[in-house]
Scaffold this motif. Structure first.
Motif, PDB file in Angstrom:
ATOM      1  N   ARG A  73     -58.777 -15.145  18.471  1.00 44.47           N
ATOM      2  CA  ARG A  73     -59.944 -14.048  19.083  1.00 44.47           C
ATOM      3  C   ARG A  73     -59.306 -12.727  18.499  1.00 44.47           C
ATOM      4  NH1 ARG A  73     -58.799 -12.359  23.856  1.00 44.47           N
ATOM      5  NH2 ARG A  73     -60.624 -11.523  24.331  1.00 44.47           N
ATOM      6  N   LEU A 108     -61.303 -12.750  15.201  1.00 42.69           N
ATOM      7  CA  LEU A 108     -62.704 -12.423  15.170  1.00 42.69           C
ATOM      8  C   LEU A 108     -63.019 -11.012  15.787  1.00 42.69           C
ATOM      9  CD1 LEU A 108     -65.526 -13.347  15.554  1.00 42.69           C
ATOM     10  CD2 LEU A 108     -65.222 -13.976  17.812  1.00 42.69           C
ATOM     11  N   CYS A 159     -69.364 -13.782  20.296  1.00 41.30           N
ATOM     12  CA  CYS A 159     -68.500 -12.607  20.715  1.00 41.30           C
ATOM     13  C   CYS A 159     -68.284 -12.610  22.303  1.00 41.30           C
ATOM     14  CB  CYS A 159     -68.713 -11.474  20.041  1.00 41.30           C
ATOM     15  SG  CYS A 159     -68.485 -11.362  18.431  1.00 41.30           S
ATOM     16  N   TYR A 201     -66.297 -15.568  23.799  1.00 43.02           N
ATOM     17  CA  TYR A 201     -65.115 -15.536  23.626  1.00 43.02           C
ATOM     18  C   TYR A 201     -64.356 -14.168  24.023  1.00 43.02           C
ATOM     19  CZ  TYR A 201     -65.027 -19.790  20.955  1.00 43.02           C
ATOM     20  OH  TYR A 201     -65.340 -20.977  20.662  1.00 43.02           O
ATOM     21  N   VAL A 256     -61.253 -19.701  18.081  1.00 44.40           N
ATOM     22  CA  VAL A 256     -62.831 -19.463  17.942  1.00 44.40           C
ATOM     23  C   VAL A 256     -63.183 -20.379  16.914  1.00 44.40           C
ATOM     24  CG1 VAL A 256     -64.468 -17.900  17.422  1.00 44.40           C
ATOM     25  CG2 VAL A 256     -62.522 -16.992  18.683  1.00 44.40           C
TER      26      VAL A 256
END
Length: 205
Positions: free
Chosen positions: A10, A13, A40, A43, A78
């Motif tokens: 995460r 990302l 997005c 998560y 992710v």
């Protein structure tokens, strides 16, 4: 062009969406802007607000929205894009083995035939993927109503929905439906039926 990194944390990302415009990221991963934004959102990774990149280009001071920690382990890793071919879940194997033992013991203990068959523990499917064993990939009709109710549940602060002892991330509800449908079809051959009328789901005979 090199294949983009599709598996990440995460944190990675979060760094990606705050250093690269969403439109460009969507092009890199062959997704729409909305598709990238949904990832997005799934998560719980905040994205830049409208006008953020215009301020960056103008040299104005900008502030990132920090990434909030979550307890849901399923949200820590992710994956963007297609996933590898799944394998059958050990969880499904365990429940089917339990059903077989229950069926085999009915002759020795007929008074137990009316007791509900519940999974070995409250259902929270493991992260290991599983093969879809439902007929033609269909959702069992008795499971479909429960999935609708589960999808309507409000997501908690850690990214879970909870209903009748099923606690799962919204993105995994389809997987839960596949597992429950596989069980319903398989156990239906032994006279068991899916039961969601009590305070927890299970299978009864």
């Amino acid at each position: 062009m090199d294949e983009p990194k599709r598996s990440m944390t995460r944190e990675e990302l979060h760094e990606l969406v705050w250093t690269t415009p969403m439109q460009k990221l969507a092009e890199i991963y062959a997704l729409s802007d909305r598709g990238m934004a949904k990832i997005c959102e799934r998560y719980l990774v905040p994205v830049p607000p409208r006008g953020y990149w215009a301020k960056v280009e103008a040299g104005q001071a900008v502030r990132r929205t920090p990434l909030r920690a979550v307890e849901n382990a399923a949200l820590q890793h992710v994956h963007i894009g297609s996933r590898p071919t799944p394998v059958r879940s050990a969880y499904l194997e365990e429940v089917l083995a339990t059903a077989k033992r229950e069926t085999d013991s009915e002759g020795r203990h007929p008074e137990r035939a009316s007791e509900p068959l519940l999974p070995p523990s409250p259902i929270s499917p493991p992260r290991a993927p599983e093969v879809d064993t439902t007929p033609s990939g269909k959702i069992h009709q008795d499971v479909r109503r429960f999935l609708s109710e589960l999808r309507a549940c409000k997501v908690d602060r850690d990214g879970f929905v909870y209903l009748k002892y099923v606690k799962v991330a919204p993105r995994d509800i389809t997987r839960v439906g596949g597992v429950l449908s596989s069980l319903a079809f398989e156990l239906g051959r032994h006279g068991f039926s899916f039961n969601d009328m009590s305070n927890r789901i299970g299978f009864t005979k």
